[in-house]
Design an enzyme around this catalytic site. Sequence first.
Site, PDB file in Angstrom:
ATOM      1  N   SER A  32     -35.073 -45.914  -3.958  1.00 34.68           N
ATOM      2  CA  SER A  32     -33.975 -46.811  -3.773  1.00 34.68           C
ATOM      3  C   SER A  32     -34.848 -48.083  -3.894  1.00 34.68           C
ATOM      4  CB  SER A  32     -33.475 -47.011  -2.096  1.00 34.68           C
ATOM      5  OG  SER A  32     -32.867 -48.136  -2.099  1.00 34.68           O
TER       6      SER A  32
ATOM      7  N   CYS B 163     -28.512 -48.428   9.916  1.00 33.50           N
ATOM      8  CA  CYS B 163     -27.185 -47.990  10.213  1.00 33.50           C
ATOM      9  C   CYS B 163     -27.079 -47.165  11.582  1.00 33.50           C
ATOM     10  CB  CYS B 163     -27.182 -46.824   9.063  1.00 33.50           C
ATOM     11  SG  CYS B 163     -28.147 -46.822   7.998  1.00 33.50           S
TER      12      CYS B 163
HETATM   13  N1  PLP Z   1     -32.662 -42.833   2.941  1.00 35.58           N
HETATM   14  C1  PLP Z   1     -33.435 -43.301   3.977  1.00 35.58           C
HETATM   15  C2  PLP Z   1     -34.664 -42.761   4.442  1.00 35.58           C
HETATM   16  C3  PLP Z   1     -33.313 -44.700   4.104  1.00 35.58           C
HETATM   17  O1  PLP Z   1     -34.092 -45.265   4.797  1.00 35.58           O
HETATM   18  C4  PLP Z   1     -32.250 -45.369   3.487  1.00 35.58           C
HETATM   19  C5  PLP Z   1     -31.926 -46.936   3.816  1.00 35.58           C
HETATM   20  O2  PLP Z   1     -32.113 -47.163   4.809  1.00 35.58           O
HETATM   21  C6  PLP Z   1     -31.390 -44.688   2.569  1.00 35.58           C
HETATM   22  C7  PLP Z   1     -31.892 -43.458   2.349  1.00 35.58           C
HETATM   23  C8  PLP Z   1     -30.207 -45.468   1.963  1.00 35.58           C
HETATM   24  O3  PLP Z   1     -30.757 -46.088   0.749  1.00 35.58           O
HETATM   25  P1  PLP Z   1     -29.837 -47.378   0.395  1.00 35.58           P
HETATM   26  O4  PLP Z   1     -29.665 -48.404   1.268  1.00 35.58           O
HETATM   27  O5  PLP Z   1     -30.400 -47.673  -1.110  1.00 35.58           O
HETATM   28  O6  PLP Z   1     -28.456 -46.550   0.115  1.00 35.58           O
END
Ligand code: PLP
Length: 369
Positions: free
Chosen positions: A192, A317
């Site tokens: 990301s 989240c």
């Molecule tokens: N995977 C992990 C470990 C994360 O911490 C996050 C975001 O908090 C994501 C995936 C999701 O990424 P994005 O915000 O780019 O959708």
Amino acid sequence: MIYFDHNATTPLDGRVLEAMLPFLKSFYCNPSSLYRQGRIVRSAIDAAREQVAALAGAAPSQIIFTSGGTESNNLALATLPRQGRLAISATEHPSITEPALRLKKLGTRLNIVNVDANGMIAQDAIDKLIKEKPDLVSIMLANNETGVIQDLASYARQLSANGIMVHTDAVQALGKIPVNFKQLGVHLMSLSSHKIYGPKGCGALVFEKGVEILPVLLGGGQEQGIRAGTENVAAIIGFGKAAELARIELAKRYDRLLALREQLETGLKTIPGLSIFASQSNRLPNTVQFGIPEIDGEMLLMKLDQKGFAVSSGSACASGGGSPSPVLIAMNVEDGLAKSAIRISLGLANTEAEVFEFINQLKVLACQA
Ligand code: PLP
């Protein structure tokens, strides 16, 4: 505001913004257009692909740009054959656990790989997986809450040798520790942009050639037909620039963040009863999650907010749910202590003075509670 929530998102690096601006102002043409301006934009995307590939230890042709870590994780699980078998670790991000649960409803067999009290997957869990032979295993490289780094290259080697495909969510690891797709030996890896001082809404799925990915978005055939849709050009250029900077500055960033984390942990350890979660494990240099018995984490978060500190109680989240973090529950942390969790995730602009001030304020708030 003193910002201590860099695992939720990072501010945009000024140098990244500079790289993006021409693609918001002048170079607006569609990269699929065949005339000169379109070709210029296409070349800029290709250059960004090279920059991301160089940071991730992959070939440019193995990078599929997506809208972020969430989409990459969802897309990775879409490789699973119908009626296939999936295994995920107990501490995965919701962008893995939620699609995995939906697949289960649709008939996929889902196994959860347990972690120990230090947040690590034990060798016997890998031995068990090898016997169960799922089609795909998803194990994150570094955890967003505790910062625990898994011994992924070793697991991937064993699983792969037994014909099991491995995906890793490397969203939190990228830019903080060396991440090398080839050396990790995984088949799929999610990245990301906004966790590495790039823009939001952009990410990548890195894939081993030959792995068949079932596209979620169909249409114009962009990104090798794996992810259709006109490219988010400026964001991709920004992700590329952020990746280039992270690659050049990785060692310096690591040392600086680790020094701040050590200062923070030394201060935290002077607070009576405070536990640092997974303190025995190899962790990201910027992440500390702790709990103080009898103190409600969300309440403490709000009080810290009033004092000007932006922290998290876990993953962004998961916050606000009132229930303890599934990551800490998976580590067998007692419910009350898990509910007291606070996560500090440091970033490049943080200073020793800010950490010092935080410890002072926390000591006062912990006494008042
Ligand atoms: N995977 C992990 C470990 C994360 O911490 C996050 C975001 O908090 C994501 C995936 C999701 O990424 P994005 O915000 O780019 O959708």
